[in-house]
Design a protein around this motif. Structure first.
Motif, PDB file in Angstrom:
ATOM      1  N   GLY A 189     -76.560  -9.060  48.387  1.00  0.00           N
ATOM      2  CA  GLY A 189     -75.695  -8.850  49.549  1.00  0.00           C
ATOM      3  C   GLY A 189     -74.861  -9.188  49.629  1.00  0.00           C
ATOM      4  O   GLY A 189     -73.518  -9.459  49.430  1.00  0.00           O
ATOM      5  N   TRP A 190     -74.214  -8.731  51.143  1.00  0.00           N
ATOM      6  CA  TRP A 190     -72.891  -9.069  51.795  1.00  0.00           C
ATOM      7  C   TRP A 190     -71.733 -10.010  52.023  1.00  0.00           C
ATOM      8  O   TRP A 190     -71.202 -10.624  51.261  1.00  0.00           O
ATOM      9  CB  TRP A 190     -72.333  -8.435  53.575  1.00  0.00           C
ATOM     10  N   LYS A 191     -72.601 -11.645  52.194  1.00  0.00           N
ATOM     11  CA  LYS A 191     -71.885 -13.140  52.458  1.00  0.00           C
ATOM     12  C   LYS A 191     -72.362 -14.003  51.185  1.00  0.00           C
ATOM     13  O   LYS A 191     -72.228 -14.829  50.805  1.00  0.00           O
ATOM     14  CB  LYS A 191     -72.945 -13.423  53.303  1.00  0.00           C
ATOM     15  N   ASN A 192     -72.398 -13.435  50.143  1.00  0.00           N
ATOM     16  CA  ASN A 192     -73.136 -14.009  48.912  1.00  0.00           C
ATOM     17  C   ASN A 192     -71.508 -13.985  47.648  1.00  0.00           C
ATOM     18  O   ASN A 192     -72.179 -13.963  46.299  1.00  0.00           O
ATOM     19  CB  ASN A 192     -74.836 -13.925  48.178  1.00  0.00           C
ATOM     20  N   LEU A 193     -70.765 -13.312  48.064  1.00  0.00           N
ATOM     21  CA  LEU A 193     -70.054 -12.899  47.111  1.00  0.00           C
ATOM     22  C   LEU A 193     -68.641 -13.174  46.937  1.00  0.00           C
ATOM     23  O   LEU A 193     -68.096 -13.853  48.032  1.00  0.00           O
ATOM     24  CB  LEU A 193     -68.619 -11.317  47.313  1.00  0.00           C
ATOM     25  N   PRO A 194     -68.997 -13.595  45.428  1.00  0.00           N
ATOM     26  CA  PRO A 194     -67.250 -14.781  45.704  1.00  0.00           C
ATOM     27  C   PRO A 194     -65.773 -14.454  45.844  1.00  0.00           C
ATOM     28  O   PRO A 194     -66.176 -12.809  46.412  1.00  0.00           O
ATOM     29  CB  PRO A 194     -67.362 -14.651  43.474  1.00  0.00           C
ATOM     30  N   GLY A 195     -64.943 -14.290  46.013  1.00  0.00           N
ATOM     31  CA  GLY A 195     -63.310 -14.093  46.478  1.00  0.00           C
ATOM     32  C   GLY A 195     -63.172 -12.705  46.056  1.00  0.00           C
ATOM     33  O   GLY A 195     -63.206 -11.608  45.841  1.00  0.00           O
ATOM     34  N   THR A 196     -63.676 -12.816  44.517  1.00  0.00           N
ATOM     35  CA  THR A 196     -62.263 -11.936  44.066  1.00  0.00           C
ATOM     36  C   THR A 196     -63.572 -10.205  43.384  1.00  0.00           C
ATOM     37  O   THR A 196     -62.160  -9.202  43.907  1.00  0.00           O
ATOM     38  CB  THR A 196     -62.021 -12.030  42.394  1.00  0.00           C
ATOM     39  N   GLU A 197     -64.925 -11.114  44.005  1.00  0.00           N
ATOM     40  CA  GLU A 197     -65.328  -9.712  43.415  1.00  0.00           C
ATOM     41  C   GLU A 197     -65.130  -8.961  45.248  1.00  0.00           C
ATOM     42  O   GLU A 197     -65.767  -8.191  45.266  1.00  0.00           O
ATOM     43  CB  GLU A 197     -67.054  -9.763  43.616  1.00  0.00           C
ATOM     44  N   ALA A 198     -65.733 -10.235  46.147  1.00  0.00           N
ATOM     45  CA  ALA A 198     -65.497  -9.014  47.774  1.00  0.00           C
ATOM     46  C   ALA A 198     -64.859  -8.252  48.104  1.00  0.00           C
ATOM     47  O   ALA A 198     -64.627  -7.419  48.714  1.00  0.00           O
ATOM     48  CB  ALA A 198     -64.912 -10.798  48.805  1.00  0.00           C
ATOM     49  N   LEU A 199     -63.323  -8.573  47.322  1.00  0.00           N
ATOM     50  CA  LEU A 199     -62.278  -7.351  47.443  1.00  0.00           C
ATOM     51  C   LEU A 199     -62.300  -5.906  46.800  1.00  0.00           C
ATOM     52  O   LEU A 199     -61.542  -5.047  46.980  1.00  0.00           O
ATOM     53  CB  LEU A 199     -60.746  -7.607  46.539  1.00  0.00           C
ATOM     54  N   ASP A 200     -63.860  -6.263  45.803  1.00  0.00           N
ATOM     55  CA  ASP A 200     -63.736  -4.786  45.974  1.00  0.00           C
ATOM     56  C   ASP A 200     -64.488  -4.116  46.914  1.00  0.00           C
ATOM     57  O   ASP A 200     -65.104  -2.886  46.207  1.00  0.00           O
ATOM     58  CB  ASP A 200     -65.051  -4.630  44.336  1.00  0.00           C
ATOM     59  N   TYR A 201     -64.960  -4.483  47.624  1.00  0.00           N
ATOM     60  CA  TYR A 201     -66.038  -3.390  49.150  1.00  0.00           C
ATOM     61  C   TYR A 201     -65.233  -3.908  50.117  1.00  0.00           C
ATOM     62  O   TYR A 201     -64.109  -4.082  50.873  1.00  0.00           O
ATOM     63  CB  TYR A 201     -67.248  -5.001  48.852  1.00  0.00           C
ATOM     64  N   GLY A 202     -65.362  -2.641  50.737  1.00  0.00           N
ATOM     65  CA  GLY A 202     -65.002  -2.368  52.664  1.00  0.00           C
ATOM     66  C   GLY A 202     -66.366  -3.397  53.175  1.00  0.00           C
ATOM     67  O   GLY A 202     -67.264  -3.282  53.404  1.00  0.00           O
ATOM     68  N   TRP A 203     -65.279  -4.441  54.213  1.00  0.00           N
ATOM     69  CA  TRP A 203     -67.052  -4.755  54.606  1.00  0.00           C
ATOM     70  C   TRP A 203     -67.039  -3.889  56.202  1.00  0.00           C
ATOM     71  O   TRP A 203     -66.493  -4.131  56.756  1.00  0.00           O
ATOM     72  CB  TRP A 203     -66.113  -6.230  55.057  1.00  0.00           C
ATOM     73  N   PRO A 204     -68.435  -4.100  56.560  1.00  0.00           N
ATOM     74  CA  PRO A 204     -68.910  -3.442  57.626  1.00  0.00           C
ATOM     75  C   PRO A 204     -68.526  -3.664  58.319  1.00  0.00           C
ATOM     76  O   PRO A 204     -68.862  -5.832  58.552  1.00  0.00           O
ATOM     77  CB  PRO A 204     -70.430  -3.178  57.175  1.00  0.00           C
ATOM     78  N   ILE A 205     -68.224  -3.102  59.436  1.00  0.00           N
ATOM     79  CA  ILE A 205     -67.740  -4.232  60.907  1.00  0.00           C
ATOM     80  C   ILE A 205     -68.411  -3.207  61.962  1.00  0.00           C
ATOM     81  O   ILE A 205     -68.466  -1.881  61.990  1.00  0.00           O
ATOM     82  CB  ILE A 205     -66.620  -4.192  61.521  1.00  0.00           C
ATOM     83  N   GLU A 206     -69.320  -3.600  63.460  1.00  0.00           N
ATOM     84  CA  GLU A 206     -70.708  -3.549  63.953  1.00  0.00           C
ATOM     85  C   GLU A 206     -69.712  -3.529  65.554  1.00  0.00           C
ATOM     86  O   GLU A 206     -69.056  -4.786  65.756  1.00  0.00           O
ATOM     87  CB  GLU A 206     -71.691  -4.136  63.666  1.00  0.00           C
ATOM     88  N   ILE A 207     -70.063  -2.103  66.061  1.00  0.00           N
ATOM     89  CA  ILE A 207     -69.752  -2.918  67.454  1.00  0.00           C
ATOM     90  C   ILE A 207     -70.981  -3.294  68.131  1.00  0.00           C
ATOM     91  O   ILE A 207     -71.437  -2.090  68.131  1.00  0.00           O
ATOM     92  CB  ILE A 207     -68.953  -2.214  67.966  1.00  0.00           C
ATOM     93  N   THR A 208     -71.088  -4.400  69.291  1.00  0.00           N
ATOM     94  CA  THR A 208     -72.357  -4.022  69.883  1.00  0.00           C
ATOM     95  C   THR A 208     -71.852  -4.745  71.342  1.00  0.00           C
ATOM     96  O   THR A 208     -71.272  -5.493  71.304  1.00  0.00           O
ATOM     97  CB  THR A 208     -73.749  -4.767  69.223  1.00  0.00           C
ATOM     98  N   LEU A 209     -72.398  -3.513  72.385  1.00  0.00           N
ATOM     99  CA  LEU A 209     -72.268  -4.450  73.773  1.00  0.00           C
ATOM    100  C   LEU A 209     -72.852  -5.529  73.637  1.00  0.00           C
ATOM    101  O   LEU A 209     -73.968  -5.709  73.903  1.00  0.00           O
ATOM    102  CB  LEU A 209     -72.946  -3.392  74.824  1.00  0.00           C
ATOM    103  N   ARG A 210     -71.902  -6.546  74.440  1.00  0.00           N
ATOM    104  CA  ARG A 210     -72.662  -7.633  74.739  1.00  0.00           C
ATOM    105  C   ARG A 210     -73.195  -7.526  76.453  1.00  0.00           C
ATOM    106  O   ARG A 210     -72.948  -7.538  77.244  1.00  0.00           O
ATOM    107  CB  ARG A 210     -71.310  -9.073  75.006  1.00  0.00           C
ATOM    108  N   GLU A 211     -74.162  -6.999  76.636  1.00  0.00           N
ATOM    109  CA  GLU A 211     -74.980  -7.119  77.834  1.00  0.00           C
ATOM    110  C   GLU A 211     -75.407  -8.164  78.619  1.00  0.00           C
ATOM    111  O   GLU A 211     -75.680  -9.162  78.062  1.00  0.00           O
ATOM    112  CB  GLU A 211     -75.858  -6.290  77.463  1.00  0.00           C
ATOM    113  N   GLY A 212     -74.863  -8.180  79.875  1.00  0.00           N
ATOM    114  CA  GLY A 212     -74.861  -9.221  80.559  1.00  0.00           C
ATOM    115  C   GLY A 212     -74.045 -10.996  80.600  1.00  0.00           C
ATOM    116  O   GLY A 212     -75.151 -12.036  80.942  1.00  0.00           O
TER     117      GLY A 212
END
Length: 134
Positions: free
Chosen positions: A21-44
């Motif tokens: 999973g995305w949130k469960n990686l140690p810092g050194t291992e996390a550097l090997d991945y591109g983290w997804p960024i999602e854009i969502t409209l804040r309606e209302g």
């Protein structure tokens, strides 16, 4: 259905997701991945385009509604609290409201998969100011 933009689509995100999973990686291992960024409209969100201020009388001029005011609770603004980063709209500072323009980005400590040690960063994109609170 909310308006969502995910570069590469959900299939690409699923294929790139680490097995633990995305949130469960140690810092050194996390550097090997591109983290997804999602854009969502804040309606209302009634606060889009309105600068937030510390005191109620200051917000009356712009029409900004603080999330935890009686009016904010009646409007259900706490629904915007579950975020990693957002542009403008309802602000959720850790301490006081900075004197910013309505054109700001607010970033939580876990944005991008990195833990900055607690807190929230706010960057005023018009005035080029930075506020960090924890």
């Amino acid at each position: 259905m909310p308006s969502v933009f995910s570069p590469g689509g959900n299939e690409l995100l699923a294929a790139a997701r680490p097995p633990r999973g995305w949130k469960n990686l140690p810092g050194t291992e996390a550097l090997d991945y591109g983290w997804p960024i999602e854009i969502t409209l804040r309606e209302g969100d009634p606060n889009v385009g309105k600068p937030a201020r510390e005191f109620r009388h200051e917000n009356e001029f712009s029409g900004y509604v603080a999330a935890y005011s009686e009016e904010g609770q009646a409007l259900g603004l706490e629904r915007f609290q579950d975020w990693h980063a957002h542009l403008g709209g309802t602000m959720f500072p850790m301490q006081g409201y900075p004197d910013f323009s309505p054109f700001y980005i607010e970033i939580s400590e876990i944005f991008g998969g990195f833990n900055f040690g607690d807190g929230v960063a706010q960057i005023d994109l018009k005035e080029m100011k930075l506020e960090w609170a924890c």
